[in-house]
Design a protein around this motif. Structure first.
Motif, mmCIF file in Angstrom:
data_model
loop_
_atom_site.group_PDB
_atom_site.id
_atom_site.type_symbol
_atom_site.label_atom_id
_atom_site.label_comp_id
_atom_site.label_asym_id
_atom_site.label_seq_id
_atom_site.Cartn_x
_atom_site.Cartn_y
_atom_site.Cartn_z
ATOM 1 N N GLY A 383 0.788 -1.235 0.000
ATOM 2 C CA GLY A 383 0.000 0.000 0.000
ATOM 3 C C GLY A 383 0.818 1.282 0.000
ATOM 4 N N THR A 384 2.130 1.163 -0.206
ATOM 5 C CA THR A 384 2.979 2.362 -0.248
ATOM 6 C C THR A 384 2.493 3.317 -1.331
ATOM 7 N N GLU A 385 2.470 4.590 -0.984
ATOM 8 C CA GLU A 385 2.042 5.576 -1.964
ATOM 9 C C GLU A 385 3.229 6.086 -2.750
ATOM 10 N N LEU A 386 3.135 6.000 -4.058
ATOM 11 C CA LEU A 386 4.216 6.469 -4.925
ATOM 12 C C LEU A 386 3.672 7.558 -5.834
ATOM 13 N N ARG A 387 4.432 8.643 -5.931
ATOM 14 C CA ARG A 387 4.018 9.735 -6.822
ATOM 15 C C ARG A 387 4.701 9.567 -8.176
ATOM 16 N N LEU A 388 3.894 9.322 -9.178
ATOM 17 C CA LEU A 388 4.410 9.185 -10.538
ATOM 18 C C LEU A 388 4.232 10.541 -11.213
ATOM 19 N N ARG A 389 5.325 11.295 -11.286
ATOM 20 C CA ARG A 389 5.218 12.671 -11.806
ATOM 21 C C ARG A 389 5.777 12.711 -13.220
ATOM 22 N N ILE A 390 4.860 12.829 -14.164
ATOM 23 C CA ILE A 390 5.251 12.665 -15.564
ATOM 24 C C ILE A 390 5.152 13.968 -16.337
ATOM 25 N N PRO A 391 5.965 14.108 -17.370
ATOM 26 C CA PRO A 391 5.840 15.278 -18.227
ATOM 27 C C PRO A 391 4.597 15.157 -19.097
ATOM 28 N N SER A 392 4.070 16.281 -19.533
ATOM 29 C CA SER A 392 2.848 16.267 -20.349
ATOM 30 C C SER A 392 3.174 15.945 -21.798
ATOM 31 N N LEU A 393 3.729 14.759 -22.018
ATOM 32 C CA LEU A 393 4.067 14.326 -23.371
ATOM 33 C C LEU A 393 3.253 13.079 -23.687
ATOM 34 N N PRO A 394 2.876 12.911 -24.964
ATOM 35 C CA PRO A 394 1.946 11.829 -25.296
ATOM 36 C C PRO A 394 2.349 10.461 -24.741
ATOM 37 N N TYR A 395 3.601 10.049 -24.965
ATOM 38 C CA TYR A 395 3.962 8.693 -24.528
ATOM 39 C C TYR A 395 3.951 8.586 -23.011
ATOM 40 N N ALA A 396 4.374 9.660 -22.324
ATOM 41 C CA ALA A 396 4.449 9.615 -20.865
ATOM 42 C C ALA A 396 3.054 9.533 -20.256
ATOM 43 N N VAL A 397 2.128 10.293 -20.820
ATOM 44 C CA VAL A 397 0.771 10.315 -20.282
ATOM 45 C C VAL A 397 0.098 8.957 -20.491
ATOM 46 N N SER A 398 0.211 8.429 -21.719
ATOM 47 C CA SER A 398 -0.420 7.132 -22.006
ATOM 48 C C SER A 398 0.194 6.033 -21.151
ATOM 49 N N CYS A 399 1.520 5.967 -21.144
ATOM 50 C CA CYS A 399 2.180 4.873 -20.450
ATOM 51 C C CYS A 399 2.067 5.034 -18.940
ATOM 52 N N GLY A 400 2.028 6.278 -18.472
ATOM 53 C CA GLY A 400 1.865 6.518 -17.037
ATOM 54 C C GLY A 400 0.575 5.898 -16.525
ATOM 55 N N THR A 401 -0.483 6.047 -17.304
ATOM 56 C CA THR A 401 -1.772 5.478 -16.910
ATOM 57 C C THR A 401 -1.674 3.963 -16.784
ATOM 58 N N VAL A 402 -0.954 3.343 -17.716
ATOM 59 C CA VAL A 402 -0.832 1.883 -17.700
ATOM 60 C C VAL A 402 0.049 1.451 -16.520
ATOM 61 N N VAL A 403 1.156 2.162 -16.303
ATOM 62 C CA VAL A 403 2.040 1.833 -15.178
ATOM 63 C C VAL A 403 1.250 1.930 -13.867
ATOM 64 N N GLU A 404 0.467 2.981 -13.737
ATOM 65 C CA GLU A 404 -0.343 3.162 -12.530
ATOM 66 C C GLU A 404 -1.225 1.938 -12.279
ATOM 67 N N SER A 405 -1.936 1.513 -13.327
ATOM 68 C CA SER A 405 -2.831 0.368 -13.174
ATOM 69 C C SER A 405 -2.053 -0.885 -12.790
ATOM 70 N N MET A 406 -0.904 -1.102 -13.456
ATOM 71 C CA MET A 406 -0.153 -2.328 -13.213
ATOM 72 C C MET A 406 0.417 -2.358 -11.792
ATOM 73 N N LEU A 407 0.921 -1.212 -11.324
ATOM 74 C CA LEU A 407 1.489 -1.187 -9.975
ATOM 75 C C LEU A 407 0.387 -1.310 -8.920
ATOM 76 N N GLU A 408 -0.784 -0.773 -9.222
ATOM 77 C CA GLU A 408 -1.877 -0.902 -8.259
ATOM 78 C C GLU A 408 -2.363 -2.338 -8.192
ATOM 79 N N ASP A 409 -2.283 -3.049 -9.316
ATOM 80 C CA ASP A 409 -2.612 -4.477 -9.306
ATOM 81 C C ASP A 409 -1.678 -5.236 -8.361
ATOM 82 N N ALA A 410 -0.445 -4.738 -8.237
ATOM 83 C CA ALA A 410 0.522 -5.415 -7.377
ATOM 84 C C ALA A 410 0.429 -4.961 -5.930
#
Lengths: 534, 293
Positions: A383-410
């Motif tokens: 349950g550790t809270e991690l801040r994923l602070r991404i630049p407003s660039l297309p690949y970062a925004v799209s992939c950030g969303t996926v990383v968020e989901s995958m890490l929350e699954d874990a």
């Protein structure tokens, strides 16, 4: 300043594309005679009836046409002077097209190949490089290119005339001497494997001794194109150099058209306002171009999309177990399929397949949710809270969303902060290191030591062990360089210094009959010399 | 005394609005608008207790699905359930409306009353500052705020709220000026009631109808502004559901997966229409002069 450079490049260099000019450099001698003749006329393809059959069969028409090719890009240069202005857009436009270098990189093999220097010798102690320059090369104003110009250009990099931080790449140069018109001798202060490679980039650009007074607005070089006009905010036109020393380019002129966003760029292509999209910024939109009306070129780049993890004391990710858990929790194939339409390449560490020391490291941390959960439990980090602070660039925004989901699954808690790029991201993440994780593509060629060589860099890694490897790699023999950098890449991966989401693809869309587009974009330039309409 | 007693009876249309309007005919605008608003509210409320999938979660399913039994409104590029996003996005839609209208009303209404009750330089100052603010486009202000304080829903909506202050201040002032001329207010002042007392006791109840109508219209403007800002990538940040953001993300696949743009686009259009109709309907319902038109 490397900060600024990396990041402005991230956006624009994602767009930076390279072509296979070097191949042209290699077999230049054989084909020069046929093309110089046709420069004055309208070109052999238009006029000559006899050999048109050949022209259409073989891709690039040798004589060239009077046609203009229109290329769509996303980042307009701020000035024409890359000696004092950072940013990838300037070398993308001018290097290899207007300015040439002594040596260049083969985009297929990653090897260093001749350009303005036909050959070079390295002394036994690896301190002295003797370059033999090509004879009969002139600048586009007619003056001759000699070893004196080359010495002037290289010495100028170490002078105060150059102000960009990249100039430090030539710090290793002790002296430069023009032995005669076609022989240049460069002496280094210590052996360096990166020296020759540096010469292929903008610091190796060859200027005329008389041509550096107004670099911001004028560009005088030996390349296949000369600088034409600049309609600021819209486009830059390059014109064919009639006295080019090598195979003349096919297109009489090139219009580089700059767009603000990916959609405008795509729409311009769909409505035939441009002939080439230099880099597709939204791979999911490729479907629009499928079906035969366009050709899609797909290759690799130097853009490692890095999920950085702040491992400074006191941060949750200082715990190596937790970093390893993050790497195990990410299903890289699924991630790339989802956020970048499956385009790109999985790498596993900080080296693209086009680097000689590349090894496939994707097996170090295979996707394993159970293992990830186990490691998180070991670290006591459920349950550790991690801040994923991404630049407003297309690949970062799209992939950030996926990383968020995958890490929350874990079992981790991830909050995404989208920071405006470049300013806000640079300040928060890059300078102040106020983040737990971030996502950014590092697009400079051979940048492993820059990105992971110092604990003060935002990646916060740079262990002594890896620093030693980088040092040994630069001063050792070429074999040692490859071995040591491969070792460094392994160490970076095993230590989970960061996670490597994937390697950005080089994606281009063009009219179906355009040839000479580069498959791999691993240079600083967008080499236009090979482009043709087949 | 007789004047004072008689006053409420003559209490203008505003007084009637605040009091008994139960006998008025419900007009179609009010019914349709109210219905749509109710649907948005219900969607938002439902999202707190139930969503088909975890909000914003990337699922192990095919992307770009069109509406089907598993995913009622399909899935987006990042394999997220669209219906879930619409449900959770309704919260954002209401949230932006409440923040923007809240800021505008809480500042604008007292300013309007102040201006109406202070005929001298103070009132002038308030209304002229108001004019200055009115000259400033709401979206521009929001973009400026986003640049200064970073893109977030709250920042954007406070900016929209600030830009809407003049609308509230003006409408309140004009309503309040009318009230201030009424005999019962004149009497109350003569009787020595404090300005604050007059404002609370007489002015606010009489202009409440006007404010409610304005609030409903501003609500629609706020929804549209949020969508516009999200579309520009300045409003609601990544990781939070918002109809505007869905629209923004759909633009790269406009041709290959148009439903991803049509669904949030439709939701935005419909809710804006709903709040506008609701505002119109309320005005007609509250304003007896318009009755029967």
């Amino acid at each position: 300043m490397p900060a600024m450079r990396t990041s402005t490049k991230t956006r624009s260099l994602v767009a930076a594309v390279a072509v296979t000019a070097l191949l042209a450099g290699c077999n230049a001698g054989s084909s020069t005679s046929s093309d110089t003749g046709s420069q004055d006329g309208t070109g052999s393809e238009a006029e000559g009836g006899e050999d048109t059959g050949d022209d259409t069969a073989q891709a690039p028409a040798p004589g060239g046409s009077d046609e203009t090719v229109r290329i769509g890009l996303v980042a307009e240069p701020a000035s024409l002077d890359f000696t004092t202005t950072d940013g990838a857009a300037i070398p993308q436009l001018l290097l290899d097209n207007v300015y040439e270098t002594l040596v260049s990189v083969d985009v297929e093999s990653g090897e260093i190949v001749p350009a303005l220097a036909t050959e070079w010798e390295v002394s036994e102690d690896r301190l002295t490089y003797t370059f033999t320059l090509k004879d009969g090369v002139t600048f586009s104003d007619g003056s001759e290119f000699t070893a004196e110009d080359a010495a002037f250009s290289l010495e100028r990099v170490s002078s105060d005339a150059w102000t960009i931080s990249l100039k430090s790449q030539l710090d290793v140069v002790e002296s430069v001497e023009a032995v005669d018109d076609t022989t240049l001798e460069v002496t280094l202060s210590r052996p360096s494997n990166s020296f020759l490679y540096a010469l292929t980039t903008r610091v190796g650009a060859m200027f005329d001794t008389e041509g550096v007074d107004n670099l911001a607005e004028e560009a005088l070089g030996t390349g296949p194109y000369t600088f034409g006009t600049w309609d600021r905010g819209t486009q830059i036109t390059l014109e064919r150099n009639p006295d080019y020393h090598d195979e003349a380019p096919y297109f009489a002129a090139v219009e580089m058209r700059y767009f603000d966003d990916a959609n405008a760029l795509n729409n311009a292509m769909l409505t035939d306002s441009i002939d080439v999209v230099s880099t597709v910024q939204a791979p999911e939109s490729l479907a629009e171009f499928e079906g035969g009306d366009f050709q899609i070129v797909e290759g690799t780049t130097n853009g490692e999309v890095v999920l950085s993890m702040n491992q400074e004391e006191g941060n949750p990710l200082a715990d190596a177990d937790l970093r390893q858990a993050v790497r195990h929790a990410i299903d890289h194939q699924a991630l790339m399929d989802t956020c970048w339409a499956g385009r790109g390449e999985l790498i596993g560490s900080m080296a693209p397949p086009t680097d000689p020391w590349y090894e496939d490291r994707t097996g170090d941390y295979p996707f394993d949710l159970a293992r990830a959960e186990e490691l998180i439990a070991e670290a006591g980090a459920e349950g550790t809270e991690l801040r994923l602070r991404i630049p407003s660039l297309p690949y970062a925004v799209s992939c950030g969303t996926v990383v968020e989901s995958m890490l929350e699954d874990a079992g981790l808690q991830v909050t995404i902060d989208e920071l405006e790029f470049p300013a806000a991201w640079l300040e928060t993440v890059f300078t102040n290191k106020d983040f737990d994780m971030s996502i950014v593509a590092h697009v400079e060629p051979r940048d492993m030591a820059n990105v992971f060589g110092s604990p003060d860099y935002y990646t916060t890694y740079g262990t002594e062990q890896v620093q030693t490897l980088f040092e040994e790699a630069d001063t050792g023999t070429e074999e040692e360089q490859v071995a040591k950098l491969a070792e460094a890449a392994t160490l970076i991966s095993e230590d989970a210094a960061a996670d490597f989401l994937f390697l950005l693809p080089n994606l281009m869309v063009a009219d179906p009959d355009i040839t000479g587009l580069p498959t791999n974009a691993i240079k600083e330039s967008f080499d236009l010399g090979e482009l043709a309409r087949g | 005394m007789s004047e004072i007693q008689g006053a409420p009876a003559q209490g203008l249309e505003g007084q009637a609005a605040a009091g008994g309007s139960s006998g008025r005919r419900l007009n179609p605008s009010l019914l349709i608008g109210g219905g749509i608003v109710a649907v948005v509210v219900v969607l938002a409320l439902v999202s707190y207790v139930w969503t088909p999938y975890t909000p914003m979660r990337v699922l192990a399913v095919e992307p770009y699905q069109t509406p089907n039994a598993e995913h009622w409104l399909g899935t987006d590029r990042l394999r997220r359930d669209v219906f879930t996003q619409i449900l959770v996005g309704a919260r954002t839609t209401l949230y932006v409306g409440f923040v923007a209208v809240g800021v505008a009303a809480l500042v604008g209404v007292p300013l309007g009353i102040l201006a109406a009750m202070s005929p001298g330089w103070l009132g002038q100052l308030v209304m002229r500052s108001n004019d200055v603010l009115l000259a400033f486009p709401a979206l521009l202000l929001a973009i400026m705020f986003a640049a200064l304080y970073g893109g977030s829903t709250r920042v954007a909506m406070i900016a929209i709220g600030i830009a809407t202050i003049p609308a509230f201040a003006r409408i309140t002032r004009s309503g309040a000026l009318g009230v201030m001329k009424t005999e019962y207010v004149v009497a109350a002042r003569a009787a020595g009631r404090s300005p604050l007392g007059i404002a609370v006791r007489h002015v606010i109840p009489n202009v409440a109808g006007l404010i409610i109508v304005q609030a409903s219209v501003s609500f629609a403007i706020a929804i549209l502004a949020e969508a516009a800002l999200a579309y520009l990538g300045l409003g609601t940040p990544t990781g939070q559901a918002s109809w505007g953001r869905m629209l923004y993300e759909a633009q790269t696949t406009l041709r290959s997966a148009p439903h991803l743009a049509l669904i949030p686009g439709g939701a935005i259009a419909l809710s804006v229409l709903g709040f506008n109709l609701f505002g119109d309907g309320l005005r007609d319902w509250l304003d007896p002069k318009l009755e029967g038109r």
